[in-house]
Design a protein around this motif. Structure first.
Motif, PDB file in Angstrom:
ATOM      1  N   GLU A 279       0.507  -0.942  -0.432  1.00 39.22           N
ATOM      2  CA  GLU A 279       0.497   0.391   0.093  1.00 39.22           C
ATOM      3  C   GLU A 279       0.941   1.557   0.320  1.00 39.22           C
ATOM      4  OE1 GLU A 279      -2.950   0.770  -0.394  1.00 39.22           O
ATOM      5  OE2 GLU A 279      -3.217  -1.549  -0.946  1.00 39.22           O
ATOM      6  N   LEU A 280       1.815   1.485   0.711  1.00 38.29           N
ATOM      7  CA  LEU A 280       2.704   2.425   1.213  1.00 38.29           C
ATOM      8  C   LEU A 280       3.243   2.885  -0.040  1.00 38.29           C
ATOM      9  CD1 LEU A 280       1.310   2.075   3.801  1.00 38.29           C
ATOM     10  CD2 LEU A 280       3.479   3.496   4.730  1.00 38.29           C
ATOM     11  N   ARG A 281       4.449   1.922  -0.457  1.00 35.70           N
ATOM     12  CA  ARG A 281       5.270   2.040  -1.211  1.00 35.70           C
ATOM     13  C   ARG A 281       4.573   1.676  -3.293  1.00 35.70           C
ATOM     14  NH1 ARG A 281      11.651  -0.472  -1.951  1.00 35.70           N
ATOM     15  NH2 ARG A 281      11.322  -0.523  -4.454  1.00 35.70           N
ATOM     16  N   GLU A 282       4.633   0.068  -3.217  1.00 35.64           N
ATOM     17  CA  GLU A 282       3.925   0.252  -4.332  1.00 35.64           C
ATOM     18  C   GLU A 282       3.249   0.462  -4.890  1.00 35.64           C
ATOM     19  OE1 GLU A 282       3.633  -4.193  -4.546  1.00 35.64           O
ATOM     20  OE2 GLU A 282       5.973  -5.070  -4.636  1.00 35.64           O
ATOM     21  N   LYS A 283       1.901   0.533  -4.468  1.00 33.05           N
ATOM     22  CA  LYS A 283       0.758   1.644  -5.264  1.00 33.05           C
ATOM     23  C   LYS A 283       0.440   2.853  -5.323  1.00 33.05           C
ATOM     24  CE  LYS A 283      -2.740  -2.220  -4.270  1.00 33.05           C
ATOM     25  NZ  LYS A 283      -4.239  -2.577  -3.420  1.00 33.05           N
ATOM     26  N   ASN A 284       1.147   3.350  -3.958  1.00 32.76           N
ATOM     27  CA  ASN A 284       1.662   4.901  -3.157  1.00 32.76           C
ATOM     28  C   ASN A 284       2.090   5.570  -3.609  1.00 32.76           C
ATOM     29  OD1 ASN A 284      -2.556   5.518  -2.747  1.00 32.76           O
ATOM     30  ND2 ASN A 284      -1.227   3.190  -1.384  1.00 32.76           N
ATOM     31  N   VAL A 286       4.565   6.680  -1.117  1.00 36.96           N
ATOM     32  CA  VAL A 286       4.223   7.816  -0.529  1.00 36.96           C
ATOM     33  C   VAL A 286       5.843   7.876   0.622  1.00 36.96           C
ATOM     34  CG1 VAL A 286       2.356   7.667  -0.289  1.00 36.96           C
ATOM     35  CG2 VAL A 286       3.108   6.353   1.819  1.00 36.96           C
ATOM     36  N   THR A 313       3.988  13.772   1.942  1.00 38.42           N
ATOM     37  CA  THR A 313       3.203  12.811   1.635  1.00 38.42           C
ATOM     38  C   THR A 313       2.707  12.134   3.175  1.00 38.42           C
ATOM     39  OG1 THR A 313       4.896  12.025   0.699  1.00 38.42           O
ATOM     40  CG2 THR A 313       3.602  12.617  -0.522  1.00 38.42           C
ATOM     41  N   LYS A 316      -0.354  11.307   4.212  1.00 34.88           N
ATOM     42  CA  LYS A 316      -0.686  10.297   3.553  1.00 34.88           C
ATOM     43  C   LYS A 316      -0.643   8.900   4.128  1.00 34.88           C
ATOM     44  CE  LYS A 316      -1.985   8.812  -1.243  1.00 34.88           C
ATOM     45  NZ  LYS A 316      -2.212   9.113  -3.074  1.00 34.88           N
ATOM     46  N   ALA A 317       1.180   8.769   4.047  1.00 33.53           N
ATOM     47  CA  ALA A 317       1.715   7.398   4.603  1.00 33.53           C
ATOM     48  C   ALA A 317       0.781   7.185   5.991  1.00 33.53           C
ATOM     49  CB  ALA A 317       2.663   7.669   4.607  1.00 33.53           C
ATOM     50  N   LEU A 320      -2.718   5.611   5.322  1.00 37.97           N
ATOM     51  CA  LEU A 320      -2.277   4.814   4.751  1.00 37.97           C
ATOM     52  C   LEU A 320      -2.615   3.665   5.887  1.00 37.97           C
ATOM     53  CD1 LEU A 320      -0.685   5.418   1.331  1.00 37.97           C
ATOM     54  CD2 LEU A 320      -3.307   4.340   1.852  1.00 37.97           C
TER      55      LEU A 320
END
Length: 412
Positions: A279-284, A286, A313, A316-317, A320
């Motif tokens: 979620e935090l690295r691959e998709k967004n 951040v 960011t 946002k992190a 998430l």
């Protein structure tokens, strides 16, 4: 479970606990001594004294320095470190040097000769060490997290103490703590790697005559009942990113919920297939990396999630992370994901036991927490038996939003 996760355990007449973990495939032999005197056993006004004592073991006199260097002269490695619940000293040597190494380690731990000049030198060195630690953003973020989660328990204090407490310590006080705590019944000796029964007898012979010095009293630790601080923000000059740490108080190592919390840390942050990495690295995108840890001891436990993000960011992190924690409580984990996490955890333990340095640490930790040579095997069996419903229940109990503390260490 494999017999490679069980070791032999015995107690010498003087009270020293001995763990034997032979590995014929090893090219070297390892010997360690753990003293059950770490940073949480210290008086508040003497924070850092356990760590200071660890420094003095190898550097507290000319004789100690000579002994320490003699390990290297014969191709060996000597290392020491301080944790919250113990000090660990280890040697890794060629098998035929094991007896000599055990004599050296015995003298370093039980010898009571310390030099005032070396004390002053080590005091300066430790103050430099603490300054380096203070410059490290992830370490500072964790310190702030622990201060937000714990108000009374000494786990909130840094392992190395504070400059102001280290500066007030005296050699006489160090001698008193050494005399009181560096006694056989407060120690664990681990022998692993390539050694024979004869080697073990000779190595233990150097510890047989170390005498008991009375009983060690059990320390009582306060129970935290207050609600954690929801948010702590601190500015630090020189940073280019915001360091984010989200955590919660949990349970001690012997609590029935501890295995589930360990597995949750893998589900959230164990490798590139974990929820937070995706979620935090691959998709967004951040953060570069995110880690998740369940830290525990015989009187404390806490869960932490850590990452770094730029100022735009960081929020946002955090959102998430909160979203994934909520999802873990509201939706059951699939059987496939749960099994993958169990395999990742098992693989990590087995690789640790294959690593000479890590194995010494694992054996000492397990002994101090459980006092049972079958404890690691039993603990893994409990993790293997965990269900999706149990994961969901434990997550809701300890990781709901009211239990969380968030730290932001950001640029000025």
């Amino acid at each position: 479970m494999s017999n490679s996760l069980v070791w032999r355990r015995r107690t010498l007449p003087n009270g020293l606990t001995v763990l034997l973990y032979p590995r014929a495939s090893s090219n070297t032999a390892q010997l360690s001594v753990a003293v059950k005197y770490g940073s949480i056993q210290e008086p508040k006004e003497q924070a850092g004294i356990a760590h200071f004592l660890e420094h003095m073991l190898a550097g507290g006199s000319d004789r100690r320095i000579q002994l320490s260097r003699s390990i290297e002269d014969s191709g060996g490695v000597l290392d020491f470190y301080t944790d919250r619940e113990y000090v660990l000293g280890t040697v890794d040597v060629l098998p035929h040097k094991l007896r000599d190494a055990s004599a050296i380690l015995s003298e370093l731990f039980f010898g009571n000769a310390f030099d005032e000049q070396k004390f002053e030198t080590e005091q300066k060195i430790i103050l430099h060490e603490l300054a380096e630690v203070a410059d490290d953003p992830p370490t500072r973020a964790e310190e702030l997290l622990l201060e937000g989660l714990f108000k009374e328990h000494p786990v909130r204090r840094p392992v190395g103490g504070y400059p102001k407490t280290v500066e007030t310590l005296t050699l006489n006080r160090l001698r008193q703590e050494h005399q009181a705590n560096y006694v056989p019944q407060n120690m664990v000796l681990v022998l692993s790697g390539n050694f024979t029964e004869k080697d073990a007898v000779e190595a233990l012979g150097n510890f047989q005559n170390c005498k008991c010095a009375g009983s060690i009293s059990e320390k009582a630790y306060p129970t935290e009942t207050f609600k954690p601080d929801p948010l702590t923000v601190e500015e630090k000059p020189g940073l280019t990113q915001t360091y984010l740490s989200v955590g919660a108080r949990t349970v001690c190592s012997s609590h029935p919920d501890a295995p589930a919390l360990d597995l949750i840390s893998i589900l959230l942050g164990g490798g590139t297939s974990s929820r937070l990495f995706i979620e935090l690295r691959e998709k967004n995108a951040v953060t570069y990396d995110v880690d998740c840890t369940h830290s525990k001891g015989f009187s404390f436990g806490y869960f932490s999630i850590n990452c770094a993000a730029n100022s735009k960011t960081a929020e946002k992190a955090k959102s998430l992370i909160f979203k994934e924690l909520a999802k873990l409580q509201s939706e059951p984990v699939s059987e496939g994901e749960l099994e993958r996490a169990k395999q990742i955890m098992l693989g990590g333990v087995l690789r640790g036991m294959d690593n000479p340095d890590a194995a010494l640490d694992i054996l000492a930790f397990i002994e101090i927490q459980y006092g049972d040579e079958h404890a690691l095997e039993s603990y893994l069996a409990k993790r293997k038996a965990l269900t999706s419903a149990e994961i969901q229940k434990v997550a809701a109990k300890y990781l709901n939003q009211d239990c969380l503390c968030t730290v932001k260490l950001k640029p000025t």
